[in-house]
Design an enzyme around this catalytic site. Structure first.
Site, PDB file in Angstrom:
ATOM      1  N   ARG A   1       0.868  -1.182   0.000  1.00  0.00           N
ATOM      2  CA  ARG A   1       0.000   0.000   0.000  1.00  0.00           C
ATOM      3  C   ARG A   1       0.901   1.227   0.000  1.00  0.00           C
ATOM      4  O   ARG A   1       1.445   1.610   1.027  1.00  0.00           O
ATOM      5  CB  ARG A   1      -0.876  -0.031   1.272  1.00  0.00           C
TER       6      ARG A   1
ATOM      7  N   TYR B   1       3.878   5.873  11.566  1.00  0.00           N
ATOM      8  CA  TYR B   1       4.227   4.473  11.825  1.00  0.00           C
ATOM      9  C   TYR B   1       5.130   3.789  10.792  1.00  0.00           C
ATOM     10  O   TYR B   1       5.491   2.649  10.959  1.00  0.00           O
ATOM     11  CB  TYR B   1       2.952   3.642  12.041  1.00  0.00           C
TER      12      TYR B   1
ATOM     13  N   HIS C   1      -3.616   4.698   4.519  1.00  0.00           N
ATOM     14  CA  HIS C   1      -4.737   3.755   4.602  1.00  0.00           C
ATOM     15  C   HIS C   1      -5.975   4.363   3.941  1.00  0.00           C
ATOM     16  O   HIS C   1      -6.611   3.754   3.086  1.00  0.00           O
ATOM     17  CB  HIS C   1      -5.029   3.406   6.059  1.00  0.00           C
TER      18      HIS C   1
HETATM   19  C1  LIG Z   1     -14.641  -5.516  11.988  1.00  0.00           C
HETATM   20  C2  LIG Z   1     -13.795  -4.325  11.691  1.00  0.00           C
HETATM   21  N1  LIG Z   1     -12.840  -3.956  12.563  1.00  0.00           N
HETATM   22  C3  LIG Z   1     -12.080  -2.882  12.329  1.00  0.00           C
HETATM   23  C4  LIG Z   1     -12.256  -2.136  11.208  1.00  0.00           C
HETATM   24  C5  LIG Z   1     -11.406  -0.888  10.994  1.00  0.00           C
HETATM   25  N2  LIG Z   1     -10.489  -1.075   9.887  1.00  0.00           N
HETATM   26  C6  LIG Z   1     -10.804  -0.658   8.646  1.00  0.00           C
HETATM   27  S1  LIG Z   1      -9.653  -1.075   7.554  1.00  0.00           S
HETATM   28  C7  LIG Z   1      -8.681  -1.804   8.716  1.00  0.00           C
HETATM   29  C8  LIG Z   1      -7.397  -2.447   8.318  1.00  0.00           C
HETATM   30  C9  LIG Z   1      -7.614  -3.497   7.290  1.00  0.00           C
HETATM   31  O1  LIG Z   1      -6.403  -4.002   6.872  1.00  0.00           O
HETATM   32  P1  LIG Z   1      -6.299  -5.060   5.700  1.00  0.00           P
HETATM   33  O2  LIG Z   1      -7.282  -6.155   5.916  1.00  0.00           O
HETATM   34  O3  LIG Z   1      -4.889  -5.441   5.573  1.00  0.00           O
HETATM   35  O4  LIG Z   1      -6.788  -4.265   4.410  1.00  0.00           O
HETATM   36  P2  LIG Z   1      -6.129  -2.964   3.742  1.00  0.00           P
HETATM   37  O5  LIG Z   1      -6.754  -1.784   4.392  1.00  0.00           O
HETATM   38  O6  LIG Z   1      -4.682  -3.017   3.936  1.00  0.00           O
HETATM   39  O7  LIG Z   1      -6.524  -3.003   2.307  1.00  0.00           O
HETATM   40  C10 LIG Z   1      -9.269  -1.697   9.955  1.00  0.00           C
HETATM   41  C11 LIG Z   1      -8.686  -2.180  11.218  1.00  0.00           C
HETATM   42  C12 LIG Z   1     -13.280  -2.540  10.322  1.00  0.00           C
HETATM   43  N3  LIG Z   1     -13.529  -1.857   9.190  1.00  0.00           N
HETATM   44  N4  LIG Z   1     -14.018  -3.629  10.567  1.00  0.00           N
END
Ligand SMILES: Cc1ncc(C[n+]2csc(CCOP(=O)(O)OP(=O)(O)O)c2C)c(N)n1
Ligand SMILES: [Mg+2]
Lengths: 337, 394
Positions: free
Chosen positions: B288, B301, B292
């Site tokens: 990425r 971070y 985010h």
């Molecule tokens: C159940 C839940 N917990 C927390 C979140 C908050 N949240 C949104 S994106 C994210 C990180 C997701 O990381 P990843 O699965 O690696 O996907 P990326 O964003 O890197 O594409 C978090 C913790 C959420 N959307 N849903």
């Protein structure tokens, strides 16, 4: 006394709890280096280390399930749920395990787990980021549910929640994170218990009951009503379960009129319980049917529509007019059914 | 695709991926979850060299220069849309944006391997997948602008609305695939999710169901190294792809910034699913490059060195180098692709700015499939309330 934003006040309370009890551990997603998406835990990992301020794997059920094990082992876990809408993967652990453990073990096992949940809308966010799920938890015996509305309460109530031997859902009004207020950092034992409701504006004509993000709005509504010659008493519930009905009832006996407002949907929400309980207790004192000003019974809408979902000052004043029998939005309203 | 024959008897050998020595299966516990140079399938090196691979070359044998140029165009267009969306957000025209910068090859290579009647279940970052499915980007922007909770009719493009609650959609894809199996359809479902998502119980449960039913589903995990501020090491001790075999699901780790390799593994997985061979788990190792979301501040971070390291592996640079080495990246091609990207971006901008605000009483719509008198009453009362305001507060 220092001026702190509500989020900084929680941060200070968490810091204090970490200092006074080495069994306190914080767990959450992104609470370490990032300090949480709202920075509530900013700097805590740097000062207390990654074993006491833990960046957990991305799994809410995992966090609450392991919090139970940690509590069994004598720890006091404080778990951050990143946003209200993300608590549901943990719902099973909270409802079937955490809430019942004390009763099931006839008091032998205490689960002093604090679950911090930024909640409510008004920040223009995407779906699942603006919800008010408190009623699900208030509906469940064995859980304490509280919500702070100002910096002082944020600071003291988070410490009281962590010190409590019961599991506590700690709802933080996310749109007020940046509101500043006076905080007396020395006198938390002098502060009123998180179980007590507080009269935050005295009045004689109408009792307006609320909690969390809408306390500020309700106080503004009381000011506006005063300009109009109406005296509104505003009560900040602080504890949503159990509810300090004595404080509410005392006020309603004085005013004879009750309005309850919250962001959560109306159906089976806190407003329903308060209206019913107060009607039972104070029926002879009521001059009008209690009124509710709440979110509508629809899924929390997209950001551009949230102003139409959220209770605001005008809707509160409209309900105040209604219970006073003054002209209001429903004066000419009639519905076919 | 029609020239590629499915491999025989795969369905009877759940673990045969481990038995094929040339298959860059993650084996054992030695590969750290963030490792991005060893133990994955790569067909295009970062400087654009084509590395032959006996197992996977047949799966992309039909990808000729013209196809590569089309893929290149996809990459440039989606990156251009991504940039435009970042600008629109900064200009206050979008509430939020989750950039896919750096993940183009993983998304395009996989999405372009699907048939139009296959079904996609995604997360919030799969904007290139949406592009490949033919989403009208004005519809997508509707959501990020805060006008509505969904942008498109899932049945029109065979792509579900994205799931913000992490991990949930993997189960949806599995159930859809079970449905295909039950009714004898030859469609497959694909679930997109991130490295962080793999920690959620839903992902594990999806693998349990997929394995139990041998459902025609492809699990496509984009390991972009980060879940907001948490590096993948906070989620896993060894490579994520290594988990699936424990469920009885063959898995493969692929260079997610190499569109050709992504295509090869996805086509193979889809073909396996379509022909009764059951699920496959793909871990696309990527990065990425952006925050985010537009609300995030990654400087808190992660460091610049890491970004520099990954920008060398950029999917577009690599495709450009490869096309150049074949003499296919002429000035004319570059100009055409850029012109297309610019015009799509202009369309996206105009479409976004042209969106009209939703009607206030629409919050009461579609709560149930039929109207309820309870809600009608609330709506009618709120309407009366709005009428109090001169000029209408709607
Ligand atoms: C159940 C839940 N917990 C927390 C979140 C908050 N949240 C949104 S994106 C994210 C990180 C997701 O990381 P990843 O699965 O690696 O996907 P990326 O964003 O890197 O594409 C978090 C913790 C959420 N959307 N849903
Ligand atoms: Mg990720």
């Amino acid at each position: 006394m220092t001026q702190l934003t509500l989020s900084k006040a929680i941060n200070a309370g968490l810091r204090r709890a970490l200092e006074v009890d080495e069994k306190v551990v914080l767990m959450g997603e992104d609470i370490g280096k990032l300090g949480g998406v709202f920075r509530v835990t900013d700097g805590l990992q740097a000062d207390f280390g990654p074993n006491r301020v833990i960046d957990a794997p991305l799994a809410e059920s995992g966090m609450l399930g392991t919090a139970i094990g940690l509590a069994y082992r004598g720890y006091r876990p404080v778990v951050e749920i990143q946003f209200d809408g993300f608590i549901f993967p943990a719902f099973n652990q909270i409802i079937t395990q955490i809430s019942k453990m004390h009763a099931r073990t006839r008091g032998a096992v205490k689960l002093p787990i604090t679950i911090r949940v930024p909640f409510g809308g008004g920040i223009g966010s995407v779906e699942h980021h603006s919800e008010s799920p408190e009623a699900y938890f208030a509906h469940t015996p064995g859980l304490r549910v509280v919500s702070c509305s100002n910096s002082q309460d944020a600071y003291t109530m988070i410490q009281q929640a962590i010190a409590s031997d019961d599991p506590v859902l700690f709802f933080e009004p996310k749109r007020r994170y940046w509101s500043k207020g006076e905080v007396d950092q020395l006198a938390e034992t002098e502060q009123p218990s998180m179980e007590r409701a507080q009269v935050v504006n005295s009045g004689t004509d109408v009792t307006l009951v609320t909690y969390g993000p809408l306390v500020m709005t309700a106080k503004d509504a009381a000011l506006a009503a005063a300009d109009d010659g109406v005296s509104v008493e505003v009560i900040d519930l602080r504890s949503l379960s159990p509810i300090d009905f004595d404080t509410v009832a005392a006020s309603v006996r004085k005013t004879g009129r009750l309005v309850i407002t919250h962001e959560a949907q109306q159906f089976l929400g806190l407003g329903a319980e308060i209206a019913a309980s107060i009607t039972e207790r104070c029926f002879d004192y009521l001059e009008a049917a209690p009124a509710r000003v709440t979110g509508f019974d629809v899924p929390y809408p997209a950001a551009k529509l949230e102003e139409h979902y959220l209770p605001n000052l005008d809707r509160m004043l409209d309900a105040v007019d209604r219970v006073l029998g003054r002209r209001n939005s429903l004066s000419d309203w009639s519905h076919a059914s | 695709m029609s020239t590629i024959q499915p491999e025989t008897s795969l369905s009877n050998h759940l673990h045969d991926e481990r038995a094929i020595p040339t298959e860059p299966m993650v084996d054992g516990t030695s590969v750290p979850p963030g490792e991005a140079s060893a133990d994955f399938l790569q067909l295009l090196t970062p400087d654009g060299h084509r590395t032959p691979n006996a197992d996977y070359d047949p799966w992309v044998a039909d990808v000729d220069v013209a196809s590569l140029v089309r893929l290149y165009e996809d990459h440039v267009v989606v990156r251009r849309i991504d940039t435009e969306a970042m600008h629109l957000q900064r200009q206050g025209q979008l509430g939020l944006w989750a950039p896919l910068l750096g993940q183009e090859a993983a998304q395009i290579g996989s999405a372009r391997s699907l048939r139009s009647d296959d079904f996609v279940f995604s997360s919030y970052r799969e904007n290139a997948v949406a592009y490949c499915r033919g989403v009208d980007f004005t519809d997508l922007m509707r959501v990020w602008r805060g006008n509505s909770h969904s942008g498109w009719d899932p049945y029109e493009i065979n792509m579900a609305i994205p799931s913000v609650i992490i991990g949930t959609q993997a189960l949806h894809a599995t159930g859809y695939a079970m449905g295909c199996q039950f009714d004898g359809g030859d469609q497959v479902a694909i679930a997109y999710f991130g490295d962080g998502a793999t920690s959620q119980g839903d992902i594990s449960e999806a693998m349990v169901f997929a394995a139990r039913f041998q459902a025609p589903v492809v699990f496509f995990c984009q390991n972009n190294q980060w879940a907001i501020s948490e590096p993948v090491e906070r989620q896993a001790r060894i490579a994520i792809a290594n988990r699936a075999p424990g469920f009885g699901i063959p898995s493969i780790r692929v260079d997610g910034n190499d569109v050709l390799a992504v295509m090869a593994v996805t086509r193979r997985a889809i073909e396996r699913a379509r022909t009764g061979g059951g699920p496959t788990f793909i871990e696309a190792v990527t990065y990425r490059m952006g925050p985010h979301t537009t609300s995030d501040d990654p400087t808190r971070y992660r460091n610049k060195e890491e970004l520099d390291e990954w920008s060398v592996k950029d999917p577009i640079k690599r495709l450009e180098a490869h096309l150049s080495s074949m003499g296919a990246l002429t000035d004319e091609v570059r100009a055409e692709v850029q012109a297309k990207a610019d015009s799509v971006a202009a369309e996206v901008r105009a479409g976004t700015l042209g969106l009209t605000d939703p009607e206030s009483l629409s919050i009461f719509d579609h709560v149930l499939s039929t109207e309820s008198s309870w809600l009608e009453r609330q709506k009618s009362q709120y309407s009366a309330y709005l009428d109090m305001f001169e000029g209408g507060a709607r």
